[in-house]
Design a protein around this motif. Structure first.
Motif, PDB file in Angstrom:
ATOM      1  N   GLY A 206       0.962   3.532  -3.404  1.00 42.96           N
ATOM      2  CA  GLY A 206       0.154   4.735  -3.215  1.00 42.96           C
ATOM      3  C   GLY A 206      -1.330   4.465  -3.105  1.00 42.96           C
ATOM      4  N   TRP A 207      -1.715   3.272  -2.745  1.00 41.16           N
ATOM      5  CA  TRP A 207      -3.135   2.954  -2.579  1.00 41.16           C
ATOM      6  C   TRP A 207      -3.641   3.576  -1.284  1.00 41.16           C
ATOM      7  CZ3 TRP A 207      -2.596  -2.941  -3.810  1.00 41.16           C
ATOM      8  CH2 TRP A 207      -2.402  -3.086  -5.179  1.00 41.16           C
ATOM      9  N   ALA A 208      -4.276   4.722  -1.375  1.00 39.24           N
ATOM     10  CA  ALA A 208      -4.700   5.468  -0.187  1.00 39.24           C
ATOM     11  C   ALA A 208      -5.754   4.705   0.617  1.00 39.24           C
ATOM     12  CB  ALA A 208      -5.230   6.840  -0.587  1.00 39.24           C
ATOM     13  N   ASP A 209      -6.692   4.048  -0.058  1.00 36.00           N
ATOM     14  CA  ASP A 209      -7.748   3.334   0.663  1.00 36.00           C
ATOM     15  C   ASP A 209      -7.163   2.193   1.492  1.00 36.00           C
ATOM     16  OD1 ASP A 209      -9.663   4.985  -0.403  1.00 36.00           O
ATOM     17  OD2 ASP A 209     -10.149   3.618  -2.037  1.00 36.00           O
TER      18      ASP A 209
ATOM     19  N   ALA B   6       0.824  -1.206   0.000  1.00 39.07           N
ATOM     20  CA  ALA B   6       0.000   0.000   0.000  1.00 39.07           C
ATOM     21  C   ALA B   6       0.861   1.261   0.000  1.00 39.07           C
ATOM     22  CB  ALA B   6      -0.930  -0.009   1.209  1.00 39.07           C
ATOM     23  N   GLU B   7       1.948   1.248   0.756  1.00 38.79           N
ATOM     24  CA  GLU B   7       2.829   2.409   0.791  1.00 38.79           C
ATOM     25  C   GLU B   7       3.562   2.597  -0.537  1.00 38.79           C
ATOM     26  OE1 GLU B   7       3.708   4.965   2.819  1.00 38.79           O
ATOM     27  OE2 GLU B   7       1.961   4.426   4.017  1.00 38.79           O
TER      28      GLU B   7
ATOM     29  N   ARG C 108      -4.054   2.009   2.536  1.00 38.80           N
ATOM     30  CA  ARG C 108      -3.232   2.601   3.595  1.00 38.80           C
ATOM     31  C   ARG C 108      -4.091   3.008   4.780  1.00 38.80           C
ATOM     32  NH1 ARG C 108      -0.263   6.030  -0.196  1.00 38.80           N
ATOM     33  NH2 ARG C 108      -1.463   7.717   0.718  1.00 38.80           N
ATOM     34  N   LEU C 109      -5.258   3.579   4.519  1.00 38.95           N
ATOM     35  CA  LEU C 109      -6.147   3.972   5.616  1.00 38.95           C
ATOM     36  C   LEU C 109      -6.676   2.750   6.361  1.00 38.95           C
ATOM     37  CD1 LEU C 109      -8.191   6.898   4.061  1.00 38.95           C
ATOM     38  CD2 LEU C 109      -6.494   7.020   5.885  1.00 38.95           C
TER      39      LEU C 109
ATOM     40  N   ASP D  77      -3.985   1.421   8.728  1.00 43.47           N
ATOM     41  CA  ASP D  77      -3.386   2.377   9.661  1.00 43.47           C
ATOM     42  C   ASP D  77      -3.675   1.903  11.091  1.00 43.47           C
ATOM     43  OD1 ASP D  77      -2.285   4.518  10.913  1.00 43.47           O
ATOM     44  OD2 ASP D  77      -3.840   5.945  10.333  1.00 43.47           O
TER      45      ASP D  77
END
Length: 57
Positions: free
Chosen positions: A42-45, A38-39, A47-48, A51
């Motif tokens: 760049g997969w923001a969803d 994810a990092e 990564r969230l 978290d």
């Protein structure tokens, strides 16, 4: 008469308490791999969702 005593079976299954340890270890490895992917991508969803600090605040 040592031959009369039953010998421990080398193929006996592990105790029930230690069978979950490999699954737990591989689960953490999978989570760390997902977080790294994810990092790096760049997969923001994702990564969230991964978290961990946000979940423990």
């Amino acid at each position: 008469m040592a031959e009369d005593r039953p010998q421990p079976d080398a193929d006996a299954p592990e105790t029930a308490g230690s069978t979950w340890l490999p699954w737990l270890a591989w689960g953490w490895v999978a989570l760390l791999m997902l977080a790294a992917v994810a990092e790096l991508t760049g997969w923001a969803d994702l990564r969230l969702a991964l978290d961990f600090q946000r979940h423990f605040r």
